[in-house]
Design a protein around this motif. Structure first.
Motif, PDB file in Angstrom:
ATOM      1  N   PHE A 176       0.858  -1.178   0.000  1.00 42.84           N
ATOM      2  CA  PHE A 176       0.000   0.000   0.000  1.00 42.84           C
ATOM      3  C   PHE A 176       0.896   1.231   0.000  1.00 42.84           C
ATOM      4  O   PHE A 176       2.087   1.130   0.283  1.00 42.84           O
TER       5      PHE A 176
ATOM      6  N   ARG B  45      -4.454   6.283   2.460  1.00 39.50           N
ATOM      7  CA  ARG B  45      -3.695   5.117   2.045  1.00 39.50           C
ATOM      8  C   ARG B  45      -4.418   4.422   0.904  1.00 39.50           C
ATOM      9  O   ARG B  45      -5.638   4.309   0.906  1.00 39.50           O
ATOM     10  N   GLU B  46      -3.641   3.942  -0.081  1.00 40.93           N
ATOM     11  CA  GLU B  46      -4.243   3.264  -1.208  1.00 40.93           C
ATOM     12  C   GLU B  46      -3.527   1.968  -1.528  1.00 40.93           C
ATOM     13  O   GLU B  46      -2.328   1.823  -1.294  1.00 40.93           O
ATOM     14  N   PHE B  47      -4.275   1.056  -2.062  1.00 38.17           N
ATOM     15  CA  PHE B  47      -3.761  -0.238  -2.468  1.00 38.17           C
ATOM     16  C   PHE B  47      -2.859  -0.089  -3.683  1.00 38.17           C
ATOM     17  O   PHE B  47      -3.151   0.684  -4.594  1.00 38.17           O
TER      18      PHE B  47
ATOM     19  N   SER C  25      -7.681  -5.541  -1.685  1.00 37.47           N
ATOM     20  CA  SER C  25      -7.392  -4.122  -1.842  1.00 37.47           C
ATOM     21  C   SER C  25      -7.769  -3.298  -0.610  1.00 37.47           C
ATOM     22  O   SER C  25      -7.519  -2.097  -0.575  1.00 37.47           O
TER      23      SER C  25
ATOM     24  N   GLY D 191      -7.222  -2.303   3.155  1.00 41.13           N
ATOM     25  CA  GLY D 191      -6.225  -2.360   4.206  1.00 41.13           C
ATOM     26  C   GLY D 191      -6.723  -2.982   5.496  1.00 41.13           C
ATOM     27  O   GLY D 191      -5.952  -3.567   6.251  1.00 41.13           O
TER      28      GLY D 191
END
Length: 127
Positions: free
Chosen positions: A36, A44-46, A109, A111
């Protein structure tokens, strides 16, 4: 499981970096893991995920074709090879271990489905 991410740094746009994630704990090889990232001021992003065996992967559309995720269960390590880097790839990158050996794209995907996280390694891409 404890995770240690490394390999971040400053790179020019178009360049490459390889991030590494070292895991301790005997159960690493039984679980999928993912990367991530979190850019300043953003959520936060995948980025990418890989199944327990390494046989299946998912990528965010923003990195597909540029990033490759790997793992070596014999060495308890994982890696993210990043190429054709763009300034928008600038972020702190985290490796994490999923609470399952694998799942569908939507699940991996998120978190919240990861039980263990590394401390993060910072990547800065200059234009």
């Amino acid at each position: 499981v404890q995770l240690q991410a490394s390999g971040g740094g400053l790179v020019q746009a178009g360049g490459s970096l390889r991030l590494s994630c070292a895991a301790s704990g005997r159960t690493f090889s039984s679980y999928a893991m993912g990367w991530f990232r979190q850019a300043p001021g953003k959520e936060r992003e995948f980025v990418a995920a890989i199944s327990w065996s390494g046989g299946s992967t998912y990528y965010a559309d923003s990195v597909k074709g540029r990033f490759v995720i790997y793992r070596d269960n014999a060495k308890n390590t994982a890696a993210l090879q990043m190429s054709s880097l763009k300034p928008e790839d600038t972020a702190v990158y985290y490796c994490a271990v999923l609470n399952s050996y694998w799942a569908d794209r939507y699940y991996v995907s998120k978190g919240q489905n990861y039980d263990y996280w590394g401390q993060g390694t910072e990547v800065t891409v200059s234009s």
